[in-house]
Design a protein around this motif. Structure first.
Motif, PDB file in Angstrom:
ATOM      1  N   VAL A  94      10.859 -26.094  10.676  1.00  0.00           N
ATOM      2  CA  VAL A  94      10.524 -26.038   9.256  1.00  0.00           C
ATOM      3  C   VAL A  94      11.193 -24.796   8.678  1.00  0.00           C
ATOM      4  CG1 VAL A  94       8.679 -25.908   7.533  1.00  0.00           C
ATOM      5  CG2 VAL A  94       8.307 -27.172   9.656  1.00  0.00           C
ATOM      6  N   LEU A  95      12.086 -25.001   7.717  1.00  0.00           N
ATOM      7  CA  LEU A  95      12.846 -23.887   7.143  1.00  0.00           C
ATOM      8  C   LEU A  95      12.669 -23.857   5.628  1.00  0.00           C
ATOM      9  CD1 LEU A  95      16.166 -24.180   9.186  1.00  0.00           C
ATOM     10  CD2 LEU A  95      14.342 -22.481   9.466  1.00  0.00           C
TER      11      LEU A  95
ATOM     12  N   ARG B 111       8.696 -20.483  17.462  1.00  0.00           N
ATOM     13  CA  ARG B 111       9.090 -19.128  17.082  1.00  0.00           C
ATOM     14  C   ARG B 111       9.380 -19.111  15.582  1.00  0.00           C
ATOM     15  NH1 ARG B 111      12.896 -22.173  19.104  1.00  0.00           N
ATOM     16  NH2 ARG B 111      15.000 -22.169  18.193  1.00  0.00           N
ATOM     17  N   SER B 112       9.388 -17.914  15.015  1.00  0.00           N
ATOM     18  CA  SER B 112       9.684 -17.725  13.597  1.00  0.00           C
ATOM     19  C   SER B 112      10.815 -16.719  13.447  1.00  0.00           C
ATOM     20  CB  SER B 112       8.446 -17.232  12.843  1.00  0.00           C
ATOM     21  OG  SER B 112       7.393 -18.168  12.919  1.00  0.00           O
TER      22      SER B 112
ATOM     23  N   ARG C 278       8.574 -11.272  -0.208  1.00  0.00           N
ATOM     24  CA  ARG C 278       7.724 -11.874   0.818  1.00  0.00           C
ATOM     25  C   ARG C 278       6.466 -12.408   0.161  1.00  0.00           C
ATOM     26  NH1 ARG C 278       9.454 -11.208   5.848  1.00  0.00           N
ATOM     27  NH2 ARG C 278      10.963  -9.575   6.273  1.00  0.00           N
ATOM     28  N   LEU C 279       6.149 -13.635   0.469  1.00  0.00           N
ATOM     29  CA  LEU C 279       4.986 -14.264  -0.151  1.00  0.00           C
ATOM     30  C   LEU C 279       3.708 -13.756   0.487  1.00  0.00           C
ATOM     31  CD1 LEU C 279       6.324 -17.877  -0.370  1.00  0.00           C
ATOM     32  CD2 LEU C 279       6.204 -16.183  -2.180  1.00  0.00           C
ATOM     33  N   PRO C 280       2.654 -13.560  -0.307  1.00  0.00           N
ATOM     34  CA  PRO C 280       1.399 -13.065   0.247  1.00  0.00           C
ATOM     35  C   PRO C 280       0.823 -14.029   1.256  1.00  0.00           C
ATOM     36  CG  PRO C 280       1.097 -13.895  -1.993  1.00  0.00           C
ATOM     37  CD  PRO C 280       2.576 -13.836  -1.744  1.00  0.00           C
ATOM     38  N   GLY C 281       0.461 -13.504   2.423  1.00  0.00           N
ATOM     39  CA  GLY C 281      -0.198 -14.328   3.438  1.00  0.00           C
ATOM     40  C   GLY C 281       0.719 -15.260   4.177  1.00  0.00           C
ATOM     41  N   ALA C 282       2.033 -15.146   3.971  1.00  0.00           N
ATOM     42  CA  ALA C 282       2.932 -16.092   4.617  1.00  0.00           C
ATOM     43  C   ALA C 282       3.066 -15.840   6.099  1.00  0.00           C
ATOM     44  CB  ALA C 282       4.319 -16.018   3.955  1.00  0.00           C
ATOM     45  N   ARG C 283       2.698 -14.652   6.576  1.00  0.00           N
ATOM     46  CA  ARG C 283       2.850 -14.340   7.989  1.00  0.00           C
ATOM     47  C   ARG C 283       1.535 -14.467   8.750  1.00  0.00           C
ATOM     48  NH1 ARG C 283       7.309 -15.390   7.741  1.00  0.00           N
ATOM     49  NH2 ARG C 283       9.065 -13.991   7.468  1.00  0.00           N
TER      50      ARG C 283
END
Length: 433
Positions: free
Chosen positions: A399-400, A263-264, A2-7
């Motif tokens: 966006v995927l 949505r994500s 998981r990339l930092p700050g991606a959420r």
């Protein structure tokens, strides 16, 4: 991984919604200009002067963000004077020679000059200079309170480029790389910070939007900070915001980004969004932020509506191009306009960096943009008087994250192109002449 700050971003800015929203009455006007405002753009410059009271109106000019404040202030003052205003330059800027901004923000004479004005104009440059000077550490200075008094009394607060970025309650501080923001490089006090909040609290404003492909950064920002609506203003164009009413003026337009139904997928290890609604509003169009209703300009309403779902729809385009630079200059608008006039139900493209930077946290990570038609996808077009104007409503966007090969391609070597047949040039035709 998981990339930092991606959420999500830190919660500090999420609490700002009510801090800077100071009663946006109908008479209060904020004008956010997308940057690169031309001196001959009479519509925008005159509108600023008219909103400040017209001929003889005093407008306080802040070149606080500028790298050369004296030159920037002189340019703005001349443009305003040409339209009948009296420009009062406020010499408070970090880059101003022999100046102490920390002392001047409390100068009674400057505060009084601002209070007597009917309008305020913030120049372009670096928006962090504006916030750090007028609201250091989140604390409002007396000079900023004077600006808010002008606004509260029904005055106009306008700004171009950096001066537009400060209009929402939070802003990009220094995030020039759209790809890095998409990949989760998103730090409070670095890429984003608090803004000054002159537009409604649910609205995020970005500038140089189509020119610099900033759809790539506004989506992660809005998602992380909890904004349902965003307006990306193009260069030499402006949005005039009065309460919930927005009008687009100037040379081009603005992109409305609506995340209320987006949505994500939490299972994906990087930023993703599905069901974003995109609309493009050209000059003369109006938007009601409360109802979401868009009213195209009269010249476009006089033309036939473009409705891809109508039985008599006749598409102008038949092919389906794939776009290899979705964050390129004007690409987003080009795709939206083509889609609305196309037989294709969707168009796709990539956002990726062919040569990743050394600090890139995920060199092989890219993003596929899928724009497609849905309920309410309609448009209008006007091509008279040498102009080309579109209004495009309710295009959907997904966006995927995708993995991009690195290197993306390799040169073909002589004799090593197995399975590849090169096209042969046509034989020279003989001419009877």
């Amino acid at each position: 991984m998981r990339l930092p700050g991606a959420r999500r971003a830190p919660r500090a800015l999420l609490a700002l919604a009510g801090v800077l929203a100071t009663g946006l009455a109908a008479g209060q006007t904020a004008i956010a200009i997308g940057g690169a405002l031309r001196l001959d753009n009479d519509e925008v410059w005159q509108r600023i002067v008219d909103e400040a009271g017209g001929q003889g109106a005093h407008i306080a000019v802040f070149a606080t963000a500028a790298g050369n404040p004296e030159r920037s202030a002189a340019y703005i003052a001349a443009a305003l004077a040409r339209r009948g205003a009296v420009a009062d330059v406020i010499p408070v800027a970090p880059k101003l020679p022999n100046s102490d901004p920390a002392a001047r923000v409390g100068d009674p004479a400057l505060i009084d000059t601002v209070r007597r004005a009917r309008g305020v104009f913030f120049s372009g440059g670096s928006q962090e200079y504006i916030v750090d000077t007028l609201m250091p550490g989140g604390q409002e200075t007396p000079l900023l309170r004077a600006v808010r008094e002008v606004f509260a009394k029904g005055g106009v607060v306008a700004g171009t480029s950096a001066g537009a970025a400060i209009m929402s309650r939070s802003m990009f501080r220094d995030a020039p790389d759209n790809h890095m923001v998409l990949k989760g490089v998103w730090r409070e006090g670095k890429e984003f910070d608090r803004g000054l909040g002159f537009v409604p609290p649910q609205l995020f404003v970005d500038q140089h939007f189509l020119k610099r492909g900033r759809i790539g950064r506004i989506l992660p920002a809005m998602r992380a900070l909890g904004y349902p609506l965003g307006l990306g203003v193009e260069e030499n164009s402006a949005i005039v915001v009065k309460g919930d009413q927005v009008e687009v003026i100037g040379g081009k337009g603005a992109v409305l980004v609506d995340l209320r139904e987006a949505r994500s997928d939490a299972r994906l290890p990087a930023f993703n969004l599905q069901g974003v609604r995109l609309s493009y509003l050209d000059r003369g169009d109006r938007l009601d932020l409360g109802t979401g209703a868009v009213t195209p300009s009269a010249r476009k309403l006089a033309e036939p509506r473009i409705d891809p779902a109508a039985p008599d729809f006749k598409p102008y385009y038949r092919n389906e191009p794939y776009y290899l630079d979705m964050l390129g200059d004007q690409t987003l608008l080009n795709v939206m306009a083509r889609l609305i006039e196309s037989a294709a139900p969707e168009l796709r493209g990539l956002a990726f960096r062919a040569r990743p930077r050394a600090e890139d946290p995920a060199p092989s990570l890219g993003f596929e943009f899928r724009l497609y038609k849905g309920p309410g996808t309609v448009g209008w077009y006007y091509g008279g008087q040498g102009s080309e104007e579109y209004t495009v409503l309710n295009v959907r966007l997904d966006v995927l994250p995708v993995r991009v090969a690195s290197p993306l391609f390799t040169p073909l070597e002589p004799g090593a192109a197995e399975g590849v047949t090169a096209a042969k040039p046509p034989e020279a035709a003989t001419s009877a002449r």
